[in-house]
Design a protein around this motif. Structure first.
Motif, PDB file in Angstrom:
ATOM      1  N   ALA A  14       6.421  11.573  -4.737  1.00  0.00           N
ATOM      2  CA  ALA A  14       5.395  10.904  -3.942  1.00  0.00           C
ATOM      3  C   ALA A  14       5.459   9.565  -3.187  1.00  0.00           C
ATOM      4  O   ALA A  14       5.053   9.345  -2.196  1.00  0.00           O
ATOM      5  CB  ALA A  14       3.999  10.801  -4.726  1.00  0.00           C
ATOM      6  N   HIS A  38       8.258   8.973  -1.670  1.00  0.00           N
ATOM      7  CA  HIS A  38       9.540   9.277  -0.553  1.00  0.00           C
ATOM      8  C   HIS A  38       8.816  10.312   0.543  1.00  0.00           C
ATOM      9  O   HIS A  38       9.632  10.564   1.641  1.00  0.00           O
ATOM     10  CB  HIS A  38      10.685   9.399  -1.088  1.00  0.00           C
ATOM     11  CG  HIS A  38      11.198   8.347  -1.945  1.00  0.00           C
ATOM     12  ND1 HIS A  38      11.174   8.271  -3.409  1.00  0.00           N
ATOM     13  CD2 HIS A  38      12.014   7.417  -1.431  1.00  0.00           C
ATOM     14  CE1 HIS A  38      11.644   7.290  -3.690  1.00  0.00           C
ATOM     15  NE2 HIS A  38      12.298   6.614  -2.481  1.00  0.00           N
ATOM     16  N   ILE A  39       7.615  10.959   0.075  1.00  0.00           N
ATOM     17  CA  ILE A  39       7.235  11.779   0.947  1.00  0.00           C
ATOM     18  C   ILE A  39       5.636  11.808   1.259  1.00  0.00           C
ATOM     19  O   ILE A  39       4.871  11.956   0.850  1.00  0.00           O
ATOM     20  CB  ILE A  39       7.551  13.437   0.316  1.00  0.00           C
ATOM     21  CG1 ILE A  39       8.883  13.715  -0.240  1.00  0.00           C
ATOM     22  CG2 ILE A  39       6.788  14.519   1.355  1.00  0.00           C
ATOM     23  CD1 ILE A  39       8.870  14.852  -1.035  1.00  0.00           C
ATOM     24  N   GLY A  40       5.831  11.321   2.535  1.00  0.00           N
ATOM     25  CA  GLY A  40       4.291  11.148   3.244  1.00  0.00           C
ATOM     26  C   GLY A  40       3.570  10.006   2.631  1.00  0.00           C
ATOM     27  O   GLY A  40       2.578   9.957   2.883  1.00  0.00           O
ATOM     28  N   PHE A  41       4.306   9.020   1.799  1.00  0.00           N
ATOM     29  CA  PHE A  41       3.832   7.710   1.402  1.00  0.00           C
ATOM     30  C   PHE A  41       2.741   6.991   2.166  1.00  0.00           C
ATOM     31  O   PHE A  41       1.710   6.531   1.791  1.00  0.00           O
ATOM     32  CB  PHE A  41       4.986   7.073   0.593  1.00  0.00           C
ATOM     33  CG  PHE A  41       4.058   5.921  -0.287  1.00  0.00           C
ATOM     34  CD1 PHE A  41       3.875   5.940  -1.441  1.00  0.00           C
ATOM     35  CD2 PHE A  41       4.121   4.667   0.314  1.00  0.00           C
ATOM     36  CE1 PHE A  41       2.992   4.811  -2.142  1.00  0.00           C
ATOM     37  CE2 PHE A  41       3.678   3.403  -0.295  1.00  0.00           C
ATOM     38  CZ  PHE A  41       3.358   3.627  -1.475  1.00  0.00           C
ATOM     39  N   SER A  42       3.450   6.293   3.391  1.00  0.00           N
ATOM     40  CA  SER A  42       2.886   5.568   4.181  1.00  0.00           C
ATOM     41  C   SER A  42       1.660   5.923   4.679  1.00  0.00           C
ATOM     42  O   SER A  42       0.609   5.098   4.878  1.00  0.00           O
ATOM     43  CB  SER A  42       4.021   5.169   5.343  1.00  0.00           C
ATOM     44  OG  SER A  42       5.140   4.513   4.721  1.00  0.00           O
ATOM     45  N   ARG A  43       1.623   7.139   5.229  1.00  0.00           N
ATOM     46  CA  ARG A  43       0.495   7.657   5.699  1.00  0.00           C
ATOM     47  C   ARG A  43      -0.777   7.664   4.694  1.00  0.00           C
ATOM     48  O   ARG A  43      -1.938   7.230   4.914  1.00  0.00           O
ATOM     49  CB  ARG A  43       0.715   9.057   6.233  1.00  0.00           C
ATOM     50  CG  ARG A  43      -0.671   9.785   6.839  1.00  0.00           C
ATOM     51  CD  ARG A  43      -0.502  11.242   7.236  1.00  0.00           C
ATOM     52  NE  ARG A  43       0.346  12.196   6.145  1.00  0.00           N
ATOM     53  CZ  ARG A  43      -0.228  12.567   5.039  1.00  0.00           C
ATOM     54  NH1 ARG A  43      -1.753  12.404   5.020  1.00  0.00           N
ATOM     55  NH2 ARG A  43       0.484  13.402   4.337  1.00  0.00           N
ATOM     56  N   ARG A  44      -0.367   8.045   3.404  1.00  0.00           N
ATOM     57  CA  ARG A  44      -1.302   8.362   2.323  1.00  0.00           C
ATOM     58  C   ARG A  44      -1.767   6.858   2.129  1.00  0.00           C
ATOM     59  O   ARG A  44      -2.994   6.488   1.943  1.00  0.00           O
ATOM     60  CB  ARG A  44      -0.925   8.973   1.102  1.00  0.00           C
ATOM     61  CG  ARG A  44      -0.540  10.495   1.401  1.00  0.00           C
ATOM     62  CD  ARG A  44      -0.582  11.140   0.048  1.00  0.00           C
ATOM     63  NE  ARG A  44       0.490  10.682  -0.666  1.00  0.00           N
ATOM     64  CZ  ARG A  44       1.877  10.795  -0.487  1.00  0.00           C
ATOM     65  NH1 ARG A  44       2.244  11.945   0.067  1.00  0.00           N
ATOM     66  NH2 ARG A  44       2.685  10.340  -1.304  1.00  0.00           N
ATOM     67  N   GLN A 103      -4.000   5.297   4.828  1.00  0.00           N
ATOM     68  CA  GLN A 103      -5.592   5.764   4.753  1.00  0.00           C
ATOM     69  C   GLN A 103      -6.397   5.303   3.411  1.00  0.00           C
ATOM     70  O   GLN A 103      -7.599   4.925   3.519  1.00  0.00           O
ATOM     71  CB  GLN A 103      -5.449   7.388   4.693  1.00  0.00           C
ATOM     72  CG  GLN A 103      -4.909   8.079   5.838  1.00  0.00           C
ATOM     73  CD  GLN A 103      -4.744   9.539   5.635  1.00  0.00           C
ATOM     74  OE1 GLN A 103      -4.544  10.133   4.716  1.00  0.00           O
ATOM     75  NE2 GLN A 103      -4.522  10.167   6.988  1.00  0.00           N
ATOM     76  N   THR A 153      -3.227   4.846  -5.261  1.00  0.00           N
ATOM     77  CA  THR A 153      -1.635   4.533  -5.170  1.00  0.00           C
ATOM     78  C   THR A 153      -1.279   4.140  -6.421  1.00  0.00           C
ATOM     79  O   THR A 153      -1.225   2.843  -6.955  1.00  0.00           O
ATOM     80  CB  THR A 153      -1.392   3.359  -4.082  1.00  0.00           C
ATOM     81  OG1 THR A 153      -1.855   3.851  -2.742  1.00  0.00           O
ATOM     82  CG2 THR A 153       0.041   3.360  -3.974  1.00  0.00           C
ATOM     83  N   ARG A 178       4.549   4.605  -7.871  1.00  0.00           N
ATOM     84  CA  ARG A 178       4.524   4.943  -6.527  1.00  0.00           C
ATOM     85  C   ARG A 178       4.817   3.900  -5.756  1.00  0.00           C
ATOM     86  O   ARG A 178       5.834   3.995  -4.911  1.00  0.00           O
ATOM     87  CB  ARG A 178       3.392   6.075  -6.199  1.00  0.00           C
ATOM     88  CG  ARG A 178       3.424   7.160  -6.949  1.00  0.00           C
ATOM     89  CD  ARG A 178       2.213   8.381  -6.253  1.00  0.00           C
ATOM     90  NE  ARG A 178       2.068   9.334  -7.345  1.00  0.00           N
ATOM     91  CZ  ARG A 178       0.825  10.150  -7.076  1.00  0.00           C
ATOM     92  NH1 ARG A 178       0.503  10.181  -6.058  1.00  0.00           N
ATOM     93  NH2 ARG A 178       1.078  11.222  -8.062  1.00  0.00           N
ATOM     94  N   HIS A 228       8.248   3.197  -3.815  1.00  0.00           N
ATOM     95  CA  HIS A 228       8.551   3.229  -2.249  1.00  0.00           C
ATOM     96  C   HIS A 228       8.840   1.849  -1.618  1.00  0.00           C
ATOM     97  O   HIS A 228       9.872   1.548  -0.998  1.00  0.00           O
ATOM     98  CB  HIS A 228       6.898   3.596  -1.736  1.00  0.00           C
ATOM     99  CG  HIS A 228       7.137   3.463  -0.293  1.00  0.00           C
ATOM    100  ND1 HIS A 228       7.497   4.493   0.355  1.00  0.00           N
ATOM    101  CD2 HIS A 228       6.717   2.607   0.699  1.00  0.00           C
ATOM    102  CE1 HIS A 228       7.572   4.280   1.525  1.00  0.00           C
ATOM    103  NE2 HIS A 228       7.027   3.079   1.846  1.00  0.00           N
TER     104      HIS A 228
END
Length: 301
Positions: A47, A49-55, A58, A71, A75, A79
């Motif tokens: 989590a 490394h996959i779509g972390f910044s967007r989540r 938000q 968060t 994680r 990251h």
């Protein structure tokens, strides 16, 4: 009025209230399955490394408006990695977050998440009033004469009366154990005085905490030891958080001007404002602020 200005002027915090937990209370232990997953955090690693910044971005805006936590700390650690480390003047840290708190009647540990949008006012306490802080300050003054210190004598009197003193989750019920506890931290102080506070990444922290009187800390505490933990509150102030209370106290008592710390908790309201000030998404704003602080110190401008 834009959203950033509204956040800056709003003095109340949304979501469930955080209350101070009764003294000595501890959250329930996680299940064996939960502990096993924590030791092999595959889900958190993926989590991160996959779509972390967007989540993450938000979550900052959601928590700033509605409160709550988001968060998982692991994680964020995976990251952001070394980007969360910096050197600070320990004098800039005057308050600490209590380790445990009550939320809607449930006991919680403060270190589970990296982002928080709640009211910390009941969780903050002066660093100088921490028992661990007072012990180290006294030891820096008394050194080998620690038995003459006020706090040592207070503990010794309680032990004589048959009471068990709990420090580092270890029960101290004899004067020999009490001496060992103070000698352990005296060795830490002397090492810090000679070498400064070593970053955990230098693999020197285990040596720095000393090998003598190992019973004064559990194996799990040594294994989980990290750099001094720091949180950023809703006003952008640095607050001591989880690990490092003894090292931070020693740095202050010895007049050390720079100590290595790790950002482990960030208030979403501050980060939402900071993102708007810099014109960046929250994750980028956090990294930019820490990078600027490395060169110019805290508070962030």
């Amino acid at each position: 009025m834009n959203s950033g200005t509204a956040l800056a002027e709003e003095q109340t915090f949304p979501g469930p209230a955080y209350d101070r937990a009764p003294s000595g209370t501890r959250p329930p232990r996680p299940s064996l399955l939960r502990r096993a997953l924590d030791w092999v955090p595959v889900q958190d690693f993926l989590a991160a490394h996959i779509g972390f910044s967007r989540r993450f971005d938000q979550a900052v805006l959601r928590l700033a408006a509605k409160g709550g936590q988001a968060t998982p700390a692991a994680r964020a650690h995976f990251h952001f990695a070394d980007a969360l480390f910096l050197q600070i003047d320990p004098k800039t840290v005057e308050m600490r977050l209590r380790d445990n708190f009550l939320e809607a009647g449930s006991l919680r540990w403060v270190g589970t998440h990296f982002l928080d949008g709640g009211d910390w006012s009941h969780l903050l306490a002066p660093v100088a009033k921490s028992s661990s802080h007072a012990e180290i300050i006294e030891l820096c003054r008394t050194r080998q004469n620690f038995r003459k210190g006020k706090r040592y004598r207070h503990y010794a009197r309680r032990v004589t009366e048959g009471e068990t003193i709990w420090r580092n989750r270890i029960g101290i019920d004899t004067h020999d154990k009490l001496d060992g506890y103070f000698e352990y931290y005296l060795a830490l102080i002397e090492d810090i005085e000679k070498n400064g506070i070593l970053p955990h990444s230098d693999l020197g922290l285990r040596n720095q905490t000393g090998y003598r009187h190992r019973w004064t800390r559990t194996f799990w505490q040594d294994l989980a030891e990290r750099d001094i933990g720091i949180a950023i509150d809703a006003e952008g102030r640095l607050v001591r958080h989880t690990n490092g209370k003894h090292r931070m106290a020693a740095a202050l008592a010895l007049g050390i001007r720079q100590v290595p710390v790790e950002i482990r908790l960030v208030h979403a309201r501050w980060l939402a404002r900071r993102a708007e000030q810099l014109g960046l998404p929250p994750a980028e704003a956090l990294l930019a602020t820490i990078e600027h602080a490395r060169a110019n110190g805290w508070p962030a401008k």
